[in-house]
Design a protein around this motif. Sequence first.
Motif, PDB file in Angstrom:
ATOM      1  N   LEU A 233      11.952 -61.171  42.453  1.00  9.31           N
ATOM      2  CA  LEU A 233      10.821 -61.402  41.570  1.00  9.31           C
ATOM      3  C   LEU A 233      10.806 -60.369  40.453  1.00  9.31           C
ATOM      4  O   LEU A 233      10.583 -60.691  39.293  1.00  9.31           O
ATOM      5  N   ARG A 234      11.074 -59.136  40.797  1.00  8.23           N
ATOM      6  CA  ARG A 234      11.105 -58.062  39.792  1.00  8.23           C
ATOM      7  C   ARG A 234      12.197 -58.335  38.759  1.00  8.23           C
ATOM      8  O   ARG A 234      11.989 -58.149  37.573  1.00  8.23           O
ATOM      9  N   LYS A 235      13.365 -58.800  39.216  1.00 12.32           N
ATOM     10  CA  LYS A 235      14.447 -59.137  38.292  1.00 12.32           C
ATOM     11  C   LYS A 235      14.015 -60.263  37.363  1.00 12.32           C
ATOM     12  O   LYS A 235      14.271 -60.214  36.156  1.00 12.32           O
ATOM     13  N   GLU A 236      13.376 -61.285  37.927  1.00  6.66           N
ATOM     14  CA  GLU A 236      12.913 -62.413  37.120  1.00  6.66           C
ATOM     15  C   GLU A 236      11.921 -61.944  36.061  1.00  6.66           C
ATOM     16  O   GLU A 236      11.969 -62.385  34.918  1.00  6.66           O
ATOM     17  N   GLU A 237      11.006 -61.056  36.431  1.00  4.36           N
ATOM     18  CA  GLU A 237      10.031 -60.540  35.480  1.00  4.36           C
ATOM     19  C   GLU A 237      10.722 -59.782  34.358  1.00  4.36           C
ATOM     20  O   GLU A 237      10.344 -59.909  33.201  1.00  4.36           O
TER      21      GLU A 237
END
Length: 137
Positions: A27-31
Amino acid sequence: MTESNPFKDLSAVPETRSEDLQRAVNLRKEEQLRTVADLGLATPEQLETMPKVRDLTVNDLNDLAAEFSGIPTGNRRVADLSLDDLQNLEGVFFEFKRAVGKDLVTRGAAVSSVDVSCCCCTPCCSCAAADMSHTGS
């Protein structure tokens, strides 16, 4: 007395915990890969006229904030921005902040969700790309 490794217990993470951690990392990568265009701060027509701004990612914006703080990042996208690009970027965030302000006035300070915040610590408000929806509850 035997010596024990204080980190041994930490390395034996239960499988479900490991999966949760992996989801959080993903999720952090996607953000970080969301672009200014993805944030919905300006119309596609406005962003079409400023492709360098449109295609900046949240990671690029964080690097831009670091560069303004004097920390070199080596980010080519940031290095290639012109003064006009920086003014356009500031304009994108200014228009969004103005729209939110109007919403606050018309609704009497009851805004349902403000997913972008601004912390005036950088000239271009690059921190404004941070997702703040988790703070609403």
